[in-house]
Design a protein around this motif. Sequence first.
Motif, mmCIF file in Angstrom:
data_model
loop_
_atom_site.group_PDB
_atom_site.id
_atom_site.type_symbol
_atom_site.label_atom_id
_atom_site.label_comp_id
_atom_site.label_asym_id
_atom_site.label_seq_id
_atom_site.Cartn_x
_atom_site.Cartn_y
_atom_site.Cartn_z
ATOM 1 N N GLU B 91 0.832 -1.223 -0.113
ATOM 2 C CA GLU B 91 -0.242 0.257 0.086
ATOM 3 C C GLU B 91 0.769 1.299 -0.089
ATOM 4 O O GLU B 91 0.409 2.360 -0.719
ATOM 5 C CB GLU B 91 -0.921 0.077 1.081
ATOM 6 C CG GLU B 91 -1.968 -1.012 1.187
ATOM 7 C CD GLU B 91 -3.118 -0.917 0.207
ATOM 8 O OE1 GLU B 91 -3.260 0.310 -0.403
ATOM 9 O OE2 GLU B 91 -3.869 -1.752 0.096
ATOM 10 N N ILE B 109 4.597 -9.161 7.373
ATOM 11 C CA ILE B 109 5.085 -7.633 7.275
ATOM 12 C C ILE B 109 6.134 -7.554 6.429
ATOM 13 O O ILE B 109 7.003 -8.292 6.187
ATOM 14 C CB ILE B 109 5.571 -7.215 8.708
ATOM 15 C CG1 ILE B 109 5.772 -5.738 8.595
ATOM 16 C CG2 ILE B 109 6.650 -8.012 9.167
ATOM 17 C CD1 ILE B 109 6.039 -5.107 9.836
ATOM 18 N N LEU B 111 9.084 -5.100 5.026
ATOM 19 C CA LEU B 111 10.120 -4.051 5.119
ATOM 20 C C LEU B 111 10.698 -3.758 3.831
ATOM 21 O O LEU B 111 11.308 -4.266 3.262
ATOM 22 C CB LEU B 111 11.254 -4.886 5.855
ATOM 23 C CG LEU B 111 11.180 -5.684 7.182
ATOM 24 C CD1 LEU B 111 12.331 -6.169 7.881
ATOM 25 C CD2 LEU B 111 10.116 -5.241 8.328
ATOM 26 N N MET B 127 2.958 -10.372 15.675
ATOM 27 C CA MET B 127 2.050 -9.123 15.250
ATOM 28 C C MET B 127 0.627 -9.877 15.022
ATOM 29 O O MET B 127 -0.300 -9.051 15.334
ATOM 30 C CB MET B 127 2.490 -8.365 14.100
ATOM 31 C CG MET B 127 4.133 -8.104 14.386
ATOM 32 S SD MET B 127 4.655 -7.025 12.995
ATOM 33 C CE MET B 127 3.577 -5.673 13.781
ATOM 34 N N GLN B 145 -4.923 -7.256 7.191
ATOM 35 C CA GLN B 145 -4.212 -6.429 7.672
ATOM 36 C C GLN B 145 -3.157 -5.894 6.805
ATOM 37 O O GLN B 145 -2.559 -6.512 5.900
ATOM 38 C CB GLN B 145 -3.578 -6.656 9.173
ATOM 39 C CG GLN B 145 -2.681 -7.989 9.033
ATOM 40 C CD GLN B 145 -3.294 -9.311 9.210
ATOM 41 O OE1 GLN B 145 -3.106 -10.439 8.486
ATOM 42 N NE2 GLN B 145 -4.541 -9.393 9.814
ATOM 43 N N VAL B 146 -2.645 -4.747 6.965
ATOM 44 C CA VAL B 146 -1.820 -4.058 6.289
ATOM 45 C C VAL B 146 -0.608 -3.411 7.075
ATOM 46 O O VAL B 146 -0.837 -2.916 7.852
ATOM 47 C CB VAL B 146 -2.164 -2.581 5.628
ATOM 48 C CG1 VAL B 146 -1.274 -2.163 4.673
ATOM 49 C CG2 VAL B 146 -3.152 -2.861 4.705
ATOM 50 N N LEU B 147 0.604 -4.454 6.931
ATOM 51 C CA LEU B 147 1.798 -4.109 7.853
ATOM 52 C C LEU B 147 2.831 -4.094 7.087
ATOM 53 O O LEU B 147 3.362 -4.762 6.240
ATOM 54 C CB LEU B 147 2.029 -5.396 8.783
ATOM 55 C CG LEU B 147 0.766 -6.132 9.375
ATOM 56 C CD1 LEU B 147 1.224 -7.273 10.434
ATOM 57 C CD2 LEU B 147 0.569 -5.112 10.407
ATOM 58 N N GLU B 148 3.396 -2.780 7.054
ATOM 59 C CA GLU B 148 4.529 -2.334 6.172
ATOM 60 C C GLU B 148 5.446 -1.455 7.271
ATOM 61 O O GLU B 148 5.035 -0.681 7.807
ATOM 62 C CB GLU B 148 4.096 -1.514 4.903
ATOM 63 C CG GLU B 148 3.432 -2.391 4.056
ATOM 64 C CD GLU B 148 2.752 -1.486 3.053
ATOM 65 O OE1 GLU B 148 3.086 -0.455 2.801
ATOM 66 O OE2 GLU B 148 1.443 -2.122 2.531
ATOM 67 N N ALA B 149 6.858 -2.140 7.118
ATOM 68 C CA ALA B 149 7.709 -0.924 7.738
ATOM 69 C C ALA B 149 8.617 -0.227 6.762
ATOM 70 O O ALA B 149 8.797 -0.782 5.738
ATOM 71 C CB ALA B 149 8.617 -1.954 8.821
#
Lengths: 167, 167
Positions: B91, B109, B111, B127, B145-149
């Motif tokens: 995203e 997630i 990275l 998470m 879920q949207v998990l971005e670092a």
Amino acid sequence: MDQSFFPERQHDHEACIHAGMAHAEAACESRNERFTANRRSVLELLLAVHRPLGVYELMKQFDWKGRRPAPAQIYRALEFLESIGLVHRIESCNAYLACSRPGRHHCTIFLVCEQCKTVAEVEAKRMQDAIADLADQTGFELHSQVLEARGLCPDCASATAPDGSDH
Amino acid sequence: MDQSFFPERQHDHEACIHAGMAHAEAACESRNERFTANRRSVLELLLAVHRPLGVYELMKQFDWKGRRPAPAQIYRALEFLESIGLVHRIESCNAYLACSRPGRHHCTIFLVCEQCKTVAEVEAKRMQDAIADLADQTGFELHSQVLEARGLCPDCASATAPDGSDH
DNA sequence: AACCGTAGTATTATAGTATAACATACTGGT
DNA sequence: ACCAGTATGTTATACTATAATACTACGGTT
Ligand SMILES: [Zn+2]
Ligand SMILES: [Zn+2]
Ligand SMILES: [Zn+2]
Ligand SMILES: [Zn+2]
């Protein structure tokens, strides 16, 4: 238990807007930044709806007292408000949300209702720790994180539930 | 320790592409879905670069054997590939990434290196648990879920480091 | 008060991302 | 050969974001 979740159906919304503006006022003051009409209008709009708005929604939705602002103006106001933590961008919506707890948190996850678009902004210390650990293990230099959950808020979930417990 | 992080500088990339295509082939087979030329081309492109590509990059970057596909075609192929877990949308990049571990994980997630755009896709059980707990506590019905670092991958981080340990 | 630099605004144009609508072609089963 | 279902090709349009430039307001200096 009241501090972290979805806005109550009937909270004192006037007070809630007013508090948001007051905090913004103070935050700008303390940084020697100007809380101009543009910035003020954008934040007011976002505070008023309690959900993420796209830039073009912000542009159209409103009277703006005769003016008809161009996208660039809105983006600038948002960029400023985001930079001082008064507004968050919700990536999965391409939209912006007034921070519900300005000044308090540093790492939050957004619970986005796919039906009514309400968003809960929740502290996510556990997730923050998990990410920090991951970064350590991988040698990744963490700058920021995007944490969004998508689904149905309690109200919409119970309204849609197959065996409704609500009637 | 080799299973979760950034792609190695010199891994056997031909094999890695080949494995991705083979898995896709099998996944479609087992679902009675067709692995058509469009879908094949899009996945091949994504596998080839090991980083997220926007739709218009996918369109331009390539020969496509004479054809000049329109956005809609790419979006359709991506939608399909995403639906069976072969591709993920990132995203925060408005772009798409070939899954690096198709079939294995359910919650990852990403990275994202802001410099070289490399992405590590990492399992995020901790998470996932944290989010599930949150959902329980709040009555939120979790769909996805949207998990971005975002930050710098190890290579870019060390190249940028103030006191470089790399020369 | 006139001057000046900075920061913010206004306006126009353009770039980048995503979907709607509809006609055509391919596939597998009868 | 025919049909129903699925995927493609094509055109048009909507939505999101930024670049570039001229103008204006504000705060400090002289
Ligand atoms: Zn309120
Ligand atoms: Zn809802
Ligand atoms: Zn590879
Ligand atoms: Zn990198």
